[in-house]
Design a protein around this motif. Sequence first.
Motif, PDB file in Angstrom:
ATOM      1  N   TRP A  98     -19.376  -1.164   4.262  1.00  0.00           N
ATOM      2  CA  TRP A  98     -19.262  -2.083   5.109  1.00  0.00           C
ATOM      3  C   TRP A  98     -18.724  -3.562   5.055  1.00  0.00           C
ATOM      4  CZ3 TRP A  98     -19.922  -2.249  10.342  1.00  0.00           C
ATOM      5  CH2 TRP A  98     -20.341  -0.737  10.824  1.00  0.00           C
ATOM      6  N   VAL A  99     -18.891  -3.917   3.577  1.00  0.00           N
ATOM      7  CA  VAL A  99     -18.275  -5.215   3.103  1.00  0.00           C
ATOM      8  C   VAL A  99     -16.706  -4.874   3.029  1.00  0.00           C
ATOM      9  CG1 VAL A  99     -17.857  -6.487   0.937  1.00  0.00           C
ATOM     10  CG2 VAL A  99     -20.247  -5.988   1.751  1.00  0.00           C
ATOM     11  N   LEU A 100     -16.292  -3.565   2.522  1.00  0.00           N
ATOM     12  CA  LEU A 100     -15.013  -3.168   2.582  1.00  0.00           C
ATOM     13  C   LEU A 100     -14.112  -3.250   3.843  1.00  0.00           C
ATOM     14  CD1 LEU A 100     -14.795  -0.643  -0.464  1.00  0.00           C
ATOM     15  CD2 LEU A 100     -14.222  -3.434  -0.257  1.00  0.00           C
ATOM     16  N   LEU A 101     -15.075  -2.811   5.061  1.00  0.00           N
ATOM     17  CA  LEU A 101     -14.279  -2.714   6.299  1.00  0.00           C
ATOM     18  C   LEU A 101     -13.974  -4.270   6.661  1.00  0.00           C
ATOM     19  CD1 LEU A 101     -13.717  -1.347   8.843  1.00  0.00           C
ATOM     20  CD2 LEU A 101     -16.080  -1.531   9.817  1.00  0.00           C
ATOM     21  N   GLY A 102     -14.924  -5.092   6.283  1.00  0.00           N
ATOM     22  CA  GLY A 102     -14.668  -6.506   6.530  1.00  0.00           C
ATOM     23  C   GLY A 102     -13.507  -7.021   5.751  1.00  0.00           C
ATOM     24  N   LEU A 103     -13.357  -6.750   4.648  1.00  0.00           N
ATOM     25  CA  LEU A 103     -12.369  -7.175   3.752  1.00  0.00           C
ATOM     26  C   LEU A 103     -10.849  -6.618   4.121  1.00  0.00           C
ATOM     27  CD1 LEU A 103     -12.074  -8.882   1.093  1.00  0.00           C
ATOM     28  CD2 LEU A 103     -12.451  -6.733  -0.223  1.00  0.00           C
ATOM     29  N   SER A 104     -11.046  -5.125   4.705  1.00  0.00           N
ATOM     30  CA  SER A 104      -9.873  -4.707   5.190  1.00  0.00           C
ATOM     31  C   SER A 104      -9.383  -5.263   6.574  1.00  0.00           C
ATOM     32  CB  SER A 104     -10.200  -3.202   5.763  1.00  0.00           C
ATOM     33  OG  SER A 104     -10.526  -2.299   4.582  1.00  0.00           O
ATOM     34  N   ILE A 105     -10.314  -5.897   7.268  1.00  0.00           N
ATOM     35  CA  ILE A 105      -9.805  -6.839   8.521  1.00  0.00           C
ATOM     36  C   ILE A 105      -9.152  -7.844   7.951  1.00  0.00           C
ATOM     37  CG2 ILE A 105     -10.757  -7.893  10.373  1.00  0.00           C
ATOM     38  CD1 ILE A 105     -12.786  -5.451  10.800  1.00  0.00           C
ATOM     39  N   TYR A 106      -9.838  -8.370   7.105  1.00  0.00           N
ATOM     40  CA  TYR A 106      -9.100  -9.859   6.258  1.00  0.00           C
ATOM     41  C   TYR A 106      -7.824  -9.572   5.830  1.00  0.00           C
ATOM     42  CZ  TYR A 106      -8.661 -13.877   3.546  1.00  0.00           C
ATOM     43  OH  TYR A 106      -8.073 -15.035   3.025  1.00  0.00           O
ATOM     44  N   ALA A 107      -7.776  -8.308   5.275  1.00  0.00           N
ATOM     45  CA  ALA A 107      -6.128  -7.771   4.660  1.00  0.00           C
ATOM     46  C   ALA A 107      -5.351  -7.471   5.688  1.00  0.00           C
ATOM     47  CB  ALA A 107      -6.575  -6.728   3.952  1.00  0.00           C
ATOM     48  N   LEU A 108      -5.888  -7.305   6.948  1.00  0.00           N
ATOM     49  CA  LEU A 108      -5.080  -7.030   7.974  1.00  0.00           C
ATOM     50  C   LEU A 108      -4.235  -8.386   8.466  1.00  0.00           C
ATOM     51  CD1 LEU A 108      -3.605  -5.190  10.382  1.00  0.00           C
ATOM     52  CD2 LEU A 108      -5.915  -5.716  11.585  1.00  0.00           C
ATOM     53  N   TYR A 109      -5.230  -9.269   8.507  1.00  0.00           N
ATOM     54  CA  TYR A 109      -5.069 -10.550   8.956  1.00  0.00           C
ATOM     55  C   TYR A 109      -3.988 -11.254   7.849  1.00  0.00           C
ATOM     56  CZ  TYR A 109      -5.056 -15.714   8.959  1.00  0.00           C
ATOM     57  OH  TYR A 109      -4.609 -17.064   9.003  1.00  0.00           O
ATOM     58  N   LEU A 110      -4.013 -11.228   6.754  1.00  0.00           N
ATOM     59  CA  LEU A 110      -3.076 -11.645   5.669  1.00  0.00           C
ATOM     60  C   LEU A 110      -1.744 -10.662   5.810  1.00  0.00           C
ATOM     61  CD1 LEU A 110      -5.464 -12.074   2.559  1.00  0.00           C
ATOM     62  CD2 LEU A 110      -4.341 -13.792   4.115  1.00  0.00           C
ATOM     63  N   GLY A 111      -1.880  -9.523   6.023  1.00  0.00           N
ATOM     64  CA  GLY A 111      -0.419  -8.802   6.290  1.00  0.00           C
ATOM     65  C   GLY A 111       0.145  -9.312   7.412  1.00  0.00           C
ATOM     66  N   ILE A 112      -0.302  -9.430   8.517  1.00  0.00           N
ATOM     67  CA  ILE A 112       0.314 -10.042   9.531  1.00  0.00           C
ATOM     68  C   ILE A 112       1.082 -11.476   9.494  1.00  0.00           C
ATOM     69  CG2 ILE A 112      -0.249 -11.076  12.007  1.00  0.00           C
ATOM     70  CD1 ILE A 112      -2.238  -8.606  12.356  1.00  0.00           C
ATOM     71  N   GLN A 113       0.127 -12.266   8.666  1.00  0.00           N
ATOM     72  CA  GLN A 113       0.685 -13.460   8.235  1.00  0.00           C
ATOM     73  C   GLN A 113       1.936 -13.309   7.409  1.00  0.00           C
ATOM     74  OE1 GLN A 113      -0.255 -16.251   9.981  1.00  0.00           O
ATOM     75  NE2 GLN A 113      -1.508 -14.596  11.184  1.00  0.00           N
ATOM     76  N   VAL A 114       1.810 -12.226   6.558  1.00  0.00           N
ATOM     77  CA  VAL A 114       2.899 -12.137   5.476  1.00  0.00           C
ATOM     78  C   VAL A 114       3.944 -11.759   6.313  1.00  0.00           C
ATOM     79  CG1 VAL A 114       3.820 -10.472   3.788  1.00  0.00           C
ATOM     80  CG2 VAL A 114       1.539 -11.559   3.625  1.00  0.00           C
ATOM     81  N   ARG A 115       3.844 -10.971   7.434  1.00  0.00           N
ATOM     82  CA  ARG A 115       5.186 -10.327   8.206  1.00  0.00           C
ATOM     83  C   ARG A 115       5.518 -11.362   9.157  1.00  0.00           C
ATOM     84  NH1 ARG A 115       8.224  -6.141   8.011  1.00  0.00           N
ATOM     85  NH2 ARG A 115       8.918  -5.481  10.537  1.00  0.00           N
ATOM     86  N   ARG A 116       4.843 -12.476   9.597  1.00  0.00           N
ATOM     87  CA  ARG A 116       5.147 -13.420  10.293  1.00  0.00           C
ATOM     88  C   ARG A 116       5.918 -14.379   9.454  1.00  0.00           C
ATOM     89  NH1 ARG A 116       1.090 -17.934  11.658  1.00  0.00           N
ATOM     90  NH2 ARG A 116       2.314 -19.447  12.588  1.00  0.00           N
ATOM     91  N   THR A 117       5.506 -14.521   8.388  1.00  0.00           N
ATOM     92  CA  THR A 117       6.258 -15.478   7.230  1.00  0.00           C
ATOM     93  C   THR A 117       7.735 -14.895   6.951  1.00  0.00           C
ATOM     94  OG1 THR A 117       4.196 -16.321   6.206  1.00  0.00           O
ATOM     95  CG2 THR A 117       6.381 -16.508   4.988  1.00  0.00           C
ATOM     96  N   ARG A 118       7.825 -13.664   6.729  1.00  0.00           N
ATOM     97  CA  ARG A 118       9.059 -12.952   6.569  1.00  0.00           C
ATOM     98  C   ARG A 118       9.998 -13.065   7.659  1.00  0.00           C
ATOM     99  NH1 ARG A 118       7.131  -8.631   4.649  1.00  0.00           N
ATOM    100  NH2 ARG A 118       7.336  -9.262   2.553  1.00  0.00           N
ATOM    101  N   THR A 119       9.504 -12.963   8.931  1.00  0.00           N
ATOM    102  CA  THR A 119      10.567 -12.862  10.127  1.00  0.00           C
ATOM    103  C   THR A 119      10.669 -14.105  10.750  1.00  0.00           C
ATOM    104  OG1 THR A 119       8.440 -12.318  11.657  1.00  0.00           O
ATOM    105  CG2 THR A 119       9.751 -10.240  10.538  1.00  0.00           C
TER     106      THR A 119
END
Length: 156
Positions: free
Chosen positions: A22-43
């Motif tokens: 359950w902790v890792l599920l929450g951490l995965s959602i946070y990683a998704l948020y960060l990944g979206i921000q990385v993509r946003r930064t790149r573009t």
Amino acid sequence: MNFEIPEAVKTWSQFGHPILMWVLLGLSIYALYLGIQVRRTRTADKEIRKELMGKGFNIRHHKVGSILLALMVLGTIGGMAVTYINNGKLFFGPHLLVGLGMTGAIATSAALVPYMQKGNEFARYTHIFLNVGLLVLFGWQAVTGMEILQRIVSKM
């Protein structure tokens, strides 16, 4: 020499895997948020990119992904070990198979990072696809895991 695990440890160890997942599920959602921000930064255009780069989304995404990889692999092994210790067997079913598939998917996703760092777009899209699929499967695993946990608790 026969090493016997105390009954209290056998009983309470069954809760470690669900809590960690359950902790890792929450951490995965946070990683998704960060990944979206990385993509946003790149573009983004130059001015916005400069501002976003200062927030270190890429470094945090990489660190969180590394933690997820390590803990998911250890959590999968731990969950199987506790099941075997308590039951003398693994229960061959969808929860086990999907969990093993998820472990393979996160390892594959992490293995794509060096190619992504060299600008390989196929690796980048594969990484995104694997991780979105992983998050969907993680949600399903949470539901089936709670069903398993309820059966364990009802037998206590």
